[in-house]
Design an enzyme around this catalytic site. Structure first.
Site, PDB file in Angstrom:
ATOM      1  N   PRO A  98     -65.734 -27.379  -3.075  1.00  0.00           N
ATOM      2  CA  PRO A  98     -66.567 -26.198  -3.310  1.00  0.00           C
ATOM      3  C   PRO A  98     -65.894 -24.928  -2.789  1.00  0.00           C
ATOM      4  O   PRO A  98     -65.310 -24.943  -1.709  1.00  0.00           O
ATOM      5  CB  PRO A  98     -67.856 -26.481  -2.528  1.00  0.00           C
ATOM      6  CG  PRO A  98     -67.668 -27.755  -1.799  1.00  0.00           C
ATOM      7  CD  PRO A  98     -66.351 -28.361  -2.181  1.00  0.00           C
ATOM      8  N   GLY A 102     -65.246 -23.461   3.510  1.00  0.00           N
ATOM      9  CA  GLY A 102     -64.568 -23.912   4.733  1.00  0.00           C
ATOM     10  C   GLY A 102     -63.819 -25.214   4.528  1.00  0.00           C
ATOM     11  O   GLY A 102     -63.297 -25.787   5.481  1.00  0.00           O
ATOM     12  N   LEU A 103     -63.772 -25.703   3.282  1.00  0.00           N
ATOM     13  CA  LEU A 103     -63.121 -26.994   3.024  1.00  0.00           C
ATOM     14  C   LEU A 103     -61.738 -26.828   2.380  1.00  0.00           C
ATOM     15  O   LEU A 103     -61.191 -27.766   1.810  1.00  0.00           O
ATOM     16  CB  LEU A 103     -64.020 -27.880   2.151  1.00  0.00           C
ATOM     17  CG  LEU A 103     -65.388 -28.236   2.763  1.00  0.00           C
ATOM     18  CD1 LEU A 103     -66.212 -29.089   1.794  1.00  0.00           C
ATOM     19  CD2 LEU A 103     -65.228 -28.990   4.094  1.00  0.00           C
ATOM     20  N   GLY A 104     -61.198 -25.626   2.478  1.00  0.00           N
ATOM     21  CA  GLY A 104     -59.795 -25.449   2.079  1.00  0.00           C
ATOM     22  C   GLY A 104     -59.563 -25.301   0.591  1.00  0.00           C
ATOM     23  O   GLY A 104     -58.496 -25.671   0.092  1.00  0.00           O
ATOM     24  N   SER A 105     -60.548 -24.735  -0.136  1.00  0.00           N
ATOM     25  CA  SER A 105     -60.353 -24.605  -1.589  1.00  0.00           C
ATOM     26  C   SER A 105     -59.186 -23.660  -1.918  1.00  0.00           C
ATOM     27  O   SER A 105     -58.397 -23.956  -2.814  1.00  0.00           O
ATOM     28  CB  SER A 105     -61.634 -24.126  -2.272  1.00  0.00           C
ATOM     29  OG  SER A 105     -62.005 -22.866  -1.777  1.00  0.00           O
ATOM     30  N   SER A 106     -59.046 -22.560  -1.170  1.00  0.00           N
ATOM     31  CA  SER A 106     -57.973 -21.607  -1.508  1.00  0.00           C
ATOM     32  C   SER A 106     -56.601 -22.221  -1.275  1.00  0.00           C
ATOM     33  O   SER A 106     -55.689 -22.058  -2.081  1.00  0.00           O
ATOM     34  CB  SER A 106     -58.049 -20.325  -0.666  1.00  0.00           C
ATOM     35  OG  SER A 106     -59.332 -20.005  -0.337  1.00  0.00           O
ATOM     36  N   ALA A 107     -56.451 -22.921  -0.138  1.00  0.00           N
ATOM     37  CA  ALA A 107     -55.148 -23.539   0.137  1.00  0.00           C
ATOM     38  C   ALA A 107     -54.850 -24.606  -0.907  1.00  0.00           C
ATOM     39  O   ALA A 107     -53.710 -24.710  -1.388  1.00  0.00           O
ATOM     40  CB  ALA A 107     -55.136 -24.148   1.539  1.00  0.00           C
ATOM     41  N   ASP A 149     -54.372 -24.773   6.853  1.00  0.00           N
ATOM     42  CA  ASP A 149     -54.920 -25.256   5.579  1.00  0.00           C
ATOM     43  C   ASP A 149     -53.815 -25.596   4.580  1.00  0.00           C
ATOM     44  O   ASP A 149     -53.881 -26.606   3.864  1.00  0.00           O
ATOM     45  CB  ASP A 149     -55.836 -24.185   4.953  1.00  0.00           C
ATOM     46  CG  ASP A 149     -57.065 -23.912   5.805  1.00  0.00           C
ATOM     47  OD1 ASP A 149     -57.103 -24.371   6.966  1.00  0.00           O
ATOM     48  OD2 ASP A 149     -57.989 -23.230   5.322  1.00  0.00           O
TER      49      ASP A 149
HETATM   50  C1  MEV Z   1     -59.821 -21.446   8.125  1.00  0.00           C
HETATM   51  O1  MEV Z   1     -59.876 -22.673   7.424  1.00  0.00           O
HETATM   52  C2  MEV Z   1     -59.432 -21.661   9.538  1.00  0.00           C
HETATM   53  C3  MEV Z   1     -59.221 -20.396  10.376  1.00  0.00           C
HETATM   54  O2  MEV Z   1     -58.686 -20.856  11.620  1.00  0.00           O
HETATM   55  C4  MEV Z   1     -58.265 -19.424   9.738  1.00  0.00           C
HETATM   56  C5  MEV Z   1     -56.828 -19.911   9.687  1.00  0.00           C
HETATM   57  O3  MEV Z   1     -56.483 -20.892  10.328  1.00  0.00           O
HETATM   58  O4  MEV Z   1     -56.049 -19.236   8.983  1.00  0.00           O
HETATM   59  C6  MEV Z   1     -60.528 -19.681  10.662  1.00  0.00           C
END
Ligand code: MEV
Length: 314
Positions: A98, A102-107, A149
């Site tokens: 999704p 916070g689950l790394g979709s962009s990476a 990520d």
């Molecule tokens: C984001 O997934 C994690 C953060 O620590 C940012 C980063 O590591 O670039 C908030």
């Protein structure tokens, strides 16, 4: 045409502190982003995904766009620069991860794009180089970003990421984790900026919090390698993230509900501000999932995958 895929992630320990050089512990999630890349005869870059579609030209790629495809465009531009070669492309993206959760979709989309585009141009980049290009994509789009990520999307498994040494270590560990998604989308850049401002305002206090997160992440790594339960350290990590101002009431309610239902520890995961929490569940998994769902989250059992970025059969 070439198809590449890369996994999303859950950060077990160390988010935010890792932006300031402390280590992080991160696991690859068995949810992937798939990118098809096919060269075109003209110089158009067509991108299609569930978010919509976009057409630009090779020359326009490097612009600082704010659109939904900024990670993909920057990834393609960096591959062209690295290979000293460019072409028109049709890019098609499907993802189980999704967005903005916070689950790394962009990476995962950046890393899969780098592999798909470079392979379609006939060049096999090694994984270290793919991870480094992916990190550059995030730095370009977000301003500041750790390699967490993009490293896990590239290498898979469970990683101890050491930004100061520019190294990652694979950790052999089996974890039973429940993830709870609040459904609230948020911007990593916004939350990273918020912590940066807090640190500028209170350098001493926030500096201590960041170093303490680093210490507990190192301790968690040793404990995981020994096979010990790291639940209590997760709870401490959540407390420190609350102190940094990146939790929300809903996230913290889900974290407390998970602990009450029998998780050995729980914390928010990723940048916070919405997104997801995780709970460590060597037992009581079903009860924890019900408790997390009762806080308005959507829970799922997280399977860790060893597979980082890979080519798919087409
Ligand atoms: C984001 O997934 C994690 C953060 O620590 C940012 C980063 O590591 O670039 C908030």
């Amino acid at each position: 045409m070439v198809t590449a895929s890369a996994p999303g992630k859950v950060i077990l320990f160390g988010e935010h502190a890792v932006v300031y050089g402390e280590p992080s512990l991160v696991a690859a999630l068995d949810k992937r982003t798939y990118v098809d890349a096919a060269t075109r005869e003209d110089n158009k870059i067509n991108i299609v995904s569930a978010l919509g579609s976009d057409t630009s030209t090779v020359g326009e790629l490097r612009g600082d766009t704010e659109d939904d495809f900024r990670y993909v465009k920057r990834a393609i531009a960096l591959v062209f620069e690295r290979l000293n070669e460019s072409a028109g492309f049709d890019i098609s993206i499907r993802s189980d991860v999704p967005p903005a959760s916070g689950l790394g979709s962009s990476a995962s989309v950046s890393i899969a794009t780098i592999m798909a585009v470079s392979e379609e141009l006939g060049v096999k980049l090694d994984r270290k180089e793919i991870a480094e290009l992916g990190h550059k994509v995030e730095l370009g789009v977000q301003g500041s970003a750790s390699p967490t990520d993009t490293s896990i999307s590239t290498f898979g498994g469970v990683l101890f990421v050491k930004p100061k040494e520019n190294e990652v270590e694979q950790i052999e560990v089996d974890l039973s984790l429940v993830v709870g998604y609040t459904g609230v989308e948020r911007s990593t850049k916004f939350l990273v900026d918020r912590v940066r401002r807090l640190r500028e305002e209170y350098p001493d206090i926030v500096g201590h919090l960041i170093r303490d997160i680093g210490k507990l992440t190192r301790e968690a790594k040793h404990m995981l390698v020994r096979g010990d339960d790291v639940g209590m350290l997760m709870n401490v990590n959540h407390g420190l993230l609350e102190a940094l101002g990146v939790s929300t009431e809903q996230l913290s309610r889900a974290v407390y509900a998970a602990r009450q239902a029998g998780a050995s520890g729980a914390k928010l995961t990723g940048a916070g501000g919405g997104g997801c929490m995780i709970a460590l569940t060597p037992k009581n998994q079903d009860a924890v999932m019900r408790a997390v769902d009762g806080c308005g989250c959507k829970s799922f059992y997280s399977v860790i995958t060893r597979d980082g970025v890979r080519l798919e059969e087409t």
